[in-house]
Design an enzyme around this catalytic site. Structure first.
Site, PDB file in Angstrom:
ATOM      1  N   LEU A   1     -24.004  23.862  -4.373  1.00  0.00           N
ATOM      2  CA  LEU A   1     -24.722  25.123  -4.524  1.00  0.00           C
ATOM      3  C   LEU A   1     -24.889  25.583  -5.971  1.00  0.00           C
ATOM      4  O   LEU A   1     -25.377  26.685  -6.217  1.00  0.00           O
ATOM      5  CB  LEU A   1     -24.020  26.218  -3.710  1.00  0.00           C
ATOM      6  CG  LEU A   1     -23.837  25.911  -2.212  1.00  0.00           C
ATOM      7  CD1 LEU A   1     -23.256  27.110  -1.493  1.00  0.00           C
ATOM      8  CD2 LEU A   1     -25.145  25.471  -1.566  1.00  0.00           C
TER       9      LEU A   1
ATOM     10  N   HIS B   1     -14.567  11.505   0.507  1.00  0.00           N
ATOM     11  CA  HIS B   1     -15.729  10.632   0.323  1.00  0.00           C
ATOM     12  C   HIS B   1     -15.231   9.197   0.311  1.00  0.00           C
ATOM     13  O   HIS B   1     -14.600   8.756  -0.660  1.00  0.00           O
ATOM     14  CB  HIS B   1     -16.433  10.974  -0.984  1.00  0.00           C
ATOM     15  CG  HIS B   1     -17.637  10.133  -1.276  1.00  0.00           C
ATOM     16  ND1 HIS B   1     -18.794  10.223  -0.535  1.00  0.00           N
ATOM     17  CD2 HIS B   1     -17.868   9.170  -2.229  1.00  0.00           C
ATOM     18  CE1 HIS B   1     -19.688   9.375  -1.015  1.00  0.00           C
ATOM     19  NE2 HIS B   1     -19.145   8.719  -2.029  1.00  0.00           N
TER      20      HIS B   1
ATOM     21  N   ASP C   1     -25.955  17.238   3.091  1.00  0.00           N
ATOM     22  CA  ASP C   1     -25.623  16.607   1.816  1.00  0.00           C
ATOM     23  C   ASP C   1     -26.582  17.113   0.742  1.00  0.00           C
ATOM     24  O   ASP C   1     -27.097  16.347  -0.086  1.00  0.00           O
ATOM     25  CB  ASP C   1     -25.677  15.082   1.913  1.00  0.00           C
ATOM     26  CG  ASP C   1     -25.051  14.401   0.690  1.00  0.00           C
ATOM     27  OD1 ASP C   1     -24.171  15.006   0.064  1.00  0.00           O
ATOM     28  OD2 ASP C   1     -25.457  13.267   0.352  1.00  0.00           O
TER      29      ASP C   1
ATOM     30  N   GLY D   1     -29.408  11.878  -5.034  1.00  0.00           N
ATOM     31  CA  GLY D   1     -29.283  13.166  -4.362  1.00  0.00           C
ATOM     32  C   GLY D   1     -30.616  13.695  -3.878  1.00  0.00           C
ATOM     33  O   GLY D   1     -31.677  13.373  -4.424  1.00  0.00           O
TER      34      GLY D   1
END
Length: 442
Positions: free
Chosen positions: A81, A197, A323, A342
């Site tokens: 964020l 992860h 994600d 990403g």
């Protein structure tokens, strides 16, 4: 323990009583689906009425859903964020508005900020910034290790007290097995969830694609799938040693599915997630060196994607995440091998999942359970259910509505969506947080 979901003053003017009537009710936790109504009082579900509502309570604001689906709001367990330190990529304000449009009512923020979320003061900062700027709930996940460096454990007790809901080093893996063993044992003392992860970074190296003909033909360095399974298998052995609650943040291929399946059959406290990107896309989407499709781990072959869908339907995979990883233009406008990995995903998480359900790839009830009740349960949040006395974090959705996701409509600060220009299915008509509208479709 501090309530991880702080009330935003933007939501403070709650309607005393509301009634969502003429609704297609679906409680993902039970799979029960029936026409009915939901009564909301002071931010909570006061009653779920199955069948026709004889009359709305006196003084209630009535919202006619006209047969649309009413379900709990989405809980996204993995989203970057931006704040603090990367506001040029995303902010709590922009992310929360994108989330509201996409039917997400709770965002779990990852700790890869600057500074990292490895102390109580930073958790408190995020919660207060969210209270002042976000229109959906923001629940911070705190770091497993100080500085996300994989060496010294963070102070889990203090972080939980400050409002952290789980522990993770985000997209970084803890390479040292001894450190990971200590992290699981320490978290077990608090019944805290460790979200890891699962990727051996040394084995992945600078790989950007899944090994195979496509990667070879495109001249791309491959990241072996074994980088995921080696780390995952190690972690599962540590779960056997410690008994701690373990969540594989994202699995991406069939071999990992089987490892999770075996662990669950053994009765280990193990769960896992999958990103919507790996459920809806495959390795051929990177053809043409399209960097918006560059994610980490890389997209997999179609047979792996189908195995993930099957595992989701079977309940081996517990949750679906966005994600969400915003990247600015300059980070993506590079050769594929050099571009940042990403993709954004807050606005498309639910519509793409509904597209999969409408295509028959997975049932609607299972999709919604993986987006709502299951993540809320793992995190201990009082939402995700269509039940009395739970949070009135709800969505009203036209599940059959088809629309195109245009770049001009993207609310996130960054625009790196692999679904740009794609056909979506399922329009969020209304999003309610604590019983208050934070999005109403125009």
């Amino acid at each position: 323990m501090t309530n991880p979901l702080m009330t935003n003053p933007l939501m403070s003017s709650r309607t005393h009583l509301r009634a969502l009537i003429n609704a297609d009710l679906l409680d993902p936790a039970t799979g029960r689906r029936q026409r009915g109504a939901v009564l909301i009082r002071d931010g909570l579900i006061a009653e779920v009425v199955r069948g026709a509502l004889p009359a709305a309570p006196e003084g209630a604001e009535v919202v006619d859903c006209q047969g649309a689906l009413v379900a709990p709001g989405v809980v996204d367990m993995r989203a970057f964020l931006g704040e603090p330190g990367a506001e040029y990529r995303e902010t709590l304000k922009t992310a929360s508005r994108a989330a509201a449009v996409g039917g997400i009512t709770t965002l779990v923020s990852t700790p890869e900020t600057n500074p990292p979320v490895d102390n109580a003061a930073t958790v408190d900062f995020i919660r207060r910034r969210a209270r002042d700027n976000a229109i959906v709930h923001v629940a911070p996940a705190a770091a497993l290790t100080r500085g996300l460096e994989g060496q010294e454990l963070a102070e889990y007790g203090l972080l939980l007290e400050a409002g952290a809901v789980a522990f993770t080093d985000g997209a970084r893996s803890i390479a040292n097995a001894r450190v990971m063993q200590r992290a699981m044992a320490y978290a077990r003392n608090f019944d805290a969830l460790v979200m890891h992860h699962a990727e051996d970074a040394d084995l992945t190296g600078d790989g950007v694609a899944t090994p195979g003909e496509l990667a070879s033909r495109m001249g791309l360095t491959a990241a072996p799938r074994e980088a995921e399974t080696i780390m995952l298998e190690r972690d599962l052995r540590l779960v056997r040693m410690t008994g701690g609650r373990y969540h594989a943040a994202m699995i991406t291929h069939a071999q990992s599915v089987e490892l999770i399946r075996q662990a669950k059959d053994e009765g280990l406290p193990v769960t896992c997630g999958v990103s919507i990107n790996h459920l809806a896309l495959n390795e051929h989407d990177i053809s043409g060196y399209r960097t918006f499709f560059k994610v980490k781990p890389p997209l997999r072959p179609e047979e792996d994607r189908l195995a993930l869908l099957e595992a989701l339907e079977d309940g081996v995979i517990d949750v679906i995440v966005s994600d969400h990883n915003p990247q600015d233009v300059e980070a993506k406008r590079l050769p594929f091998g050099e571009a940042a990995a990403g993709a954004i995903g807050l606005e498309t998480l639910l519509p793409v999942a509904l597209r999969l359900a409408n295509a028959g790839s997975v049932s609607l009830a299972r999709v919604l359970d993986a987006l709502t009740a299951r993540p809320a349960g793992l995190l201990g949040l009082a939402c995700g259910r269509l039940a009395k006395d739970t949070a009135a974090d709800l969505i009203v959705v036209d599940t059959d509505s088809a629309w195109v996701y245009e770049r001009e409509a993207i609310r996130s600060r960054s625009k790196n969506s692999p679904f740009e220009g794609g056909r979506m299915e399922g329009q969020v008509l209304r999003t309610l947080v604590s019983g208050v509208d934070v999005h109403v479709a125009g």
